[in-house]
Motif scaffolding. Structure first.
Motif, short mmCIF file in Angstrom:
data_model
loop_
_atom_site.label_atom_id
_atom_site.label_comp_id
_atom_site.label_asym_id
_atom_site.label_seq_id
_atom_site.Cartn_x
_atom_site.Cartn_y
_atom_site.Cartn_z
N SER A 1 0.65 -1.21 -0.05
CA SER A 1 0.27 -0.17 -0.19
C SER A 1 0.66 0.61 -0.19
O SER A 1 0.56 1.95 0.98
N SER B 1 -0.10 4.21 1.56
CA SER B 1 -0.49 4.77 3.02
C SER B 1 0.41 5.95 4.00
O SER B 1 1.35 6.20 4.11
N GLU C 1 -6.31 2.79 3.90
CA GLU C 1 -5.93 2.19 2.18
C GLU C 1 -7.01 1.10 2.25
O GLU C 1 -6.39 0.03 2.58
#
Length: 171
Positions: free
Chosen positions: A126, A129, A137
């Motif tokens: 991610s 993030s 997310e």
């Protein structure tokens, strides 16, 4: 192997210095909370995952019972088994009470809810993030062919997959 601390953008060695930790600043971070299929609440600081990668992690347990198999070998054996067992996972993801994903419950390769950026031994799952921005997310990857999966893994490890695989990913 603590992927969570990589999201702080400071050297990992600082997290090994107990004296510095006890004298350091505190920082509030967001927290993930999810209910499993039995209604039990689960909490995570970093990432909650369902589907392929969760099945790989779960499968490690079996391979670690084999003689001379541990750690990364068990992970790689579980990965190979999952790769050839099937890439279709069916589940429903609700975020703030609303369905996240297409109509129906799959098939998906996996879905993650992320507060941190890294998991799984260095995968930058991610890349956008932020631990304390008040948002999580959600990333859903549709089932892909094995060939496309193999091409996706390297990009996924580096966090470079979201834009390149837009047809297969909801972010």
């Amino acid at each position: 192997g603590n992927d969570f601390v990589k999201s702080f953008d400071i050297p990992v060695e600082r997290f090994r210095d107990l004296k510095a930790l006890t004298q350091g600043e505190t920082t509030e971070i967001d927290l993930l909370s999810a209910r499993d299929q039995n209604g039990a609440q689960r909490v995570s600081l970093n990432i909650i995952s369902a589907g392929f990668d969760a099945a790989v992690a779960k499968g490690q347990k079996h391979f670690k019972t084999l003689p001379l198999v541990s750690g990364s070998a068990a992970y790689n054996m579980s990965l190979a088994k999952q790769l050839f067992s099937g890439l279709n996972n069916y589940f429903t993801v609700l975020a703030d009470g609303e369905r996240f994903g297409r109509a129906g419950n799959g098939p998906y390769l996996f879905v993650i809810a992320a507060n941190g950026r890294y998991y799984g031994g260095g995968f930058k799952a991610s890349p956008f993030s932020d631990l304390n921005d008040g948002f999580l997310e959600l990333i859903r990857v549709d089932t892909v062919s094995r060939l496309k999966f193999i091409s996706l893994v390297g990009k996924f490890r580096k966090g470079e997959y979201i834009n390149e695989y837009q047809k297969s990913i909801t972010f």
